[in-house]
Design an enzyme around this catalytic site. Structure first.
Site, PDB file in Angstrom:
ATOM      1  N   PRO A   3      -9.690  -0.893   8.294  1.00  0.00           N
ATOM      2  CA  PRO A   3      -8.509   0.267   8.659  1.00  0.00           C
ATOM      3  C   PRO A   3      -7.182  -0.161   8.587  1.00  0.00           C
ATOM      4  CG  PRO A   3     -10.377  -0.443  10.237  1.00  0.00           C
ATOM      5  CD  PRO A   3     -10.526  -1.349   9.164  1.00  0.00           C
ATOM      6  N   ARG A   4      -6.261   0.507   8.048  1.00  0.00           N
ATOM      7  CA  ARG A   4      -4.777   0.185   8.038  1.00  0.00           C
ATOM      8  C   ARG A   4      -4.394   0.666   9.449  1.00  0.00           C
ATOM      9  NH1 ARG A   4      -3.952   2.502   1.976  1.00  0.00           N
ATOM     10  NH2 ARG A   4      -4.752   0.333   0.880  1.00  0.00           N
ATOM     11  N   ASN A  55      -5.393 -10.307  -4.105  1.00  0.00           N
ATOM     12  CA  ASN A  55      -5.449 -10.031  -2.753  1.00  0.00           C
ATOM     13  C   ASN A  55      -5.017  -8.615  -2.031  1.00  0.00           C
ATOM     14  OD1 ASN A  55      -2.996 -11.120  -3.687  1.00  0.00           O
ATOM     15  ND2 ASN A  55      -2.256 -11.498  -1.715  1.00  0.00           N
ATOM     16  N   ALA A  56      -4.356  -7.953  -2.950  1.00  0.00           N
ATOM     17  CA  ALA A  56      -4.241  -6.427  -2.838  1.00  0.00           C
ATOM     18  C   ALA A  56      -4.761  -5.452  -3.668  1.00  0.00           C
ATOM     19  CB  ALA A  56      -2.669  -6.318  -2.552  1.00  0.00           C
ATOM     20  N   ASP A 108       0.844  -1.185  -0.041  1.00  0.00           N
ATOM     21  CA  ASP A 108       0.035  -0.002  -0.099  1.00  0.00           C
ATOM     22  C   ASP A 108       0.896   1.278  -0.070  1.00  0.00           C
ATOM     23  OD1 ASP A 108      -2.393  -1.717   0.290  1.00  0.00           O
ATOM     24  OD2 ASP A 108      -1.848  -1.893   2.353  1.00  0.00           O
ATOM     25  N   HIS A 121      -4.472  -2.036  -5.935  1.00  0.00           N
ATOM     26  CA  HIS A 121      -3.605  -0.657  -6.329  1.00  0.00           C
ATOM     27  C   HIS A 121      -4.654   0.408  -6.808  1.00  0.00           C
ATOM     28  CE1 HIS A 121      -0.008  -3.196  -7.850  1.00  0.00           C
ATOM     29  NE2 HIS A 121      -0.122  -3.264  -6.481  1.00  0.00           N
TER      30      HIS A 121
HETATM   31  P1  GDP Z   1      -0.266   0.181  -3.794  1.00  0.00           P
HETATM   32  O1  GDP Z   1      -1.169  -1.100  -3.515  1.00  0.00           O
HETATM   33  O2  GDP Z   1       1.017   0.177  -3.450  1.00  0.00           O
HETATM   34  O3  GDP Z   1      -0.561   0.627  -5.145  1.00  0.00           O
HETATM   35  O4  GDP Z   1      -1.312   1.410  -2.910  1.00  0.00           O
HETATM   36  P2  GDP Z   1      -2.895   1.498  -2.515  1.00  0.00           P
HETATM   37  O5  GDP Z   1      -3.440   1.780  -3.723  1.00  0.00           O
HETATM   38  O6  GDP Z   1      -3.377   0.530  -1.705  1.00  0.00           O
HETATM   39  O7  GDP Z   1      -2.567   2.851  -1.700  1.00  0.00           O
HETATM   40  C1  GDP Z   1      -1.989   4.057  -1.932  1.00  0.00           C
HETATM   41  C2  GDP Z   1      -3.127   5.061  -1.702  1.00  0.00           C
HETATM   42  O8  GDP Z   1      -2.449   6.272  -1.532  1.00  0.00           O
HETATM   43  C3  GDP Z   1      -4.115   5.258  -2.963  1.00  0.00           C
HETATM   44  O9  GDP Z   1      -5.300   5.516  -2.624  1.00  0.00           O
HETATM   45  C4  GDP Z   1      -3.676   6.220  -3.567  1.00  0.00           C
HETATM   46  O10 GDP Z   1      -4.447   6.924  -4.717  1.00  0.00           O
HETATM   47  C5  GDP Z   1      -2.914   7.095  -2.706  1.00  0.00           C
HETATM   48  N1  GDP Z   1      -1.833   7.927  -2.893  1.00  0.00           N
HETATM   49  C6  GDP Z   1      -0.630   7.516  -3.602  1.00  0.00           C
HETATM   50  N2  GDP Z   1       0.193   8.391  -3.541  1.00  0.00           N
HETATM   51  C7  GDP Z   1      -0.305   9.585  -2.809  1.00  0.00           C
HETATM   52  C8  GDP Z   1       0.271  10.759  -2.414  1.00  0.00           C
HETATM   53  O11 GDP Z   1       1.366  11.176  -2.807  1.00  0.00           O
HETATM   54  N3  GDP Z   1      -0.622  11.596  -1.646  1.00  0.00           N
HETATM   55  C9  GDP Z   1      -1.812  11.155  -1.368  1.00  0.00           C
HETATM   56  N4  GDP Z   1      -2.442  11.991  -0.621  1.00  0.00           N
HETATM   57  N5  GDP Z   1      -2.254   9.963  -1.795  1.00  0.00           N
HETATM   58  C10 GDP Z   1      -1.453   9.057  -2.574  1.00  0.00           C
END
Ligand code: GDP
Length: 424
Positions: free
Chosen positions: A305-306, A38-39, A13, A41
């Protein structure tokens, strides 16, 4: 940089999907090489907001070929649903921009059932599985008890293989868990439904990638989760069941002898962790609630909730080493703007001694975080696009992390949308 992996440095995440969406502009192919649905993006771009689980994040770019490699847990049922959702949001998905490896193993409905049955059996000792069947799937894969996607092209062979597997799997379902036995006709109907839909997508993608590589095309490898969830190097047994590290990208994609040119590790400016397992720098109470709310830290797949806390330098440095990162993308700096003092977990205390080294997983529950504070920047930085325009304390925070983890921070992300970042 023609062959690059984008990987998570922490517990997942970190914002990998957001970085892949940004960087796909420079790439011809985007490959998922491990894990399953399972995860999640989360990607925000001009086409909307999307929660991807199995689809590679290059799916939004015209001309990019997206591949699900042999290392993924290929859940055709979930992939079908995910495709319908993304297509309904106006994105084209066809066999021209999505290809599935004929050597990818199929995650079957019984893997999801077994995941739920085992978590229920474990009760308060559960692993915090997303119940997507990932652990039972990879166990079966290593026992050679899975069906490869390419077997869909050989129905007579497939029927016999499936009958053998059903006989074997029913021993566990009925004998160990007292669940209902799987019937051939039911499962065959599942194969007919999803098999007929996906046949045109399934190819020898190893050859596709080999040809692409030979003709000088650029390839991006997209990982799921992060170093600390890696099956071999993570916080065993609270890891995922596949290798989330860049070294696995060639193996899980279909180009086993490939050498990566670049590994971009994604680090979150603070820590989050979903599910069970040790999390040394965890915050509780009001402090945690405030950060969770500010960062919108709820699981993309489960809505859970994380768990949150300050950045953990010990774990992050270890994560960078495991990934062999050549550059870092630091995400979600904007979320910390409300903090007057920025907390940093600089070391662990274990048995009265301070350590910089990430310890053996069993001892993690005994570790206490050593927290130091830096001055905050106390203003909204989400609209800033130039390094020089960042407040001095924000720059100091980035430079401090860079020094401590030993890897250049090339990108600083300041918002979820595609253009909200600084390149250094
Ligand atoms: P991933 O599994 O690594 O792709 O991450 P996730 O999508 O689960 O979680 C990242 C969350 O943070 C998503 O809701 C993105 O839209 C958000 N996000 C990513 N980069 C940024 C950032 O720089 N600032 C903010 N506020 N949100 C971000």
């Amino acid at each position: 940089m023609s062959k690059c992996a984008i990987v998570g440095i922490n517990w997942g995440d970190e914002g990998k999907g957001r970085m892949v969406d940004l960087l796909t502009e420079k790439y011809d192919y985007v490959v998922r090489f491990q894990g399953g649905g399972n995860a999640g993006h989360t990607v925000v771009n001009e086409r909307g907001k999307f929660a991807l689980h199995l689809l590679p994040s290059g799916i939004f770019r015209d001309g990019v070929v997206n591949i699900l490699g042999n290392g993924v847990a290929l859940d055709l049922e979930n992939l079908y649903d995910e495709m319908q959702t993304v297509i309904s949001q106006g994105v084209d998905i066809t066999p021209a921009n999505l290809m599935i490896s004929d050597r990818a193993s199929l995650l079957l409905p019984w893997h999801r059932d077994l995941d739920g049955l085992e978590e229920a059996r474990l009760k308060d000792k559960k692993f915090g599985s997303t119940k997507q069947g990932i652990a039972p799937f990879y166990s079966d894969k290593y026992q050679k008890k899975t069906i490869l996607a390419g077997e869909l092209f050989y129905p007579e062979h497939l029927k016999e293989h499936l009958k053998d597997l059903i006989e074997w799997k029913n021993l566990t379902l009925t004998g160990v868990y007292g669940a209902e036995a799987v019937k051939f006709d039911d499962l065959w109907a599942w194969f007919e439904k999803y098999g007929s839909f996906f046949k045109d997508f399934i190819k020898n993608t190893g050859k596709v990638l080999k040809d692409a590589d030979k003709s000088g095309k650029s390839i991006l490898f997209e990982a799921q989760l992060g170093s600390l969830r890696d099956l071999d190097y993570g916080i065993h047994p609270y890891t995922t069941s596949s290798n989330a590290i860049a070294a696995y990208a060639p193996v899980g994609s279909g180009l086993p002898s490939l050498k990566l040119d670049e590994v971009v590790g994604v680090v979150k400016a603070y820590s989050t962790c979903v599910g069970e397992g040790p999390f040394v720098c965890e915050w509780f109470g009001e402090e945690a609630d405030k950060l969770r709310e500010a960062g919108g830290e709820y699981g993309a797949k489960t809505g859970r909730p994380r768990r949150v806390g300050p950045i953990d330098i010990v774990a992050t440095r270890y994560g960078v080493e495991c990934q062999g990162a050549t550059a870092i993308a630091l995400t979600k700096m904007d979320v910390m703007s409300y903090m007057e003092k920025i907390p940093v977990c600089t070391k662990y205390e274990l048995n009265g001694e301070l350590t910089d080294d990430f310890p053996f997983p069993v001892t993690l529950n005994e570790c206490k975080p050593v927290i130091e504070y830096m001055d905050g920047w106390n203003c909204d930085i989400s609209g800033i696009r130039k390094w020089e325009d960042l407040p001095e304390n924000a720059r100091k925070y980035v430079e401090y992390i860079e020094r401590e983890i030993g890897c250049h921070i090339k990108y600083v992300s300041l918002g979820p949308s595609r253009e909200a970042y600084i390149e250094r």
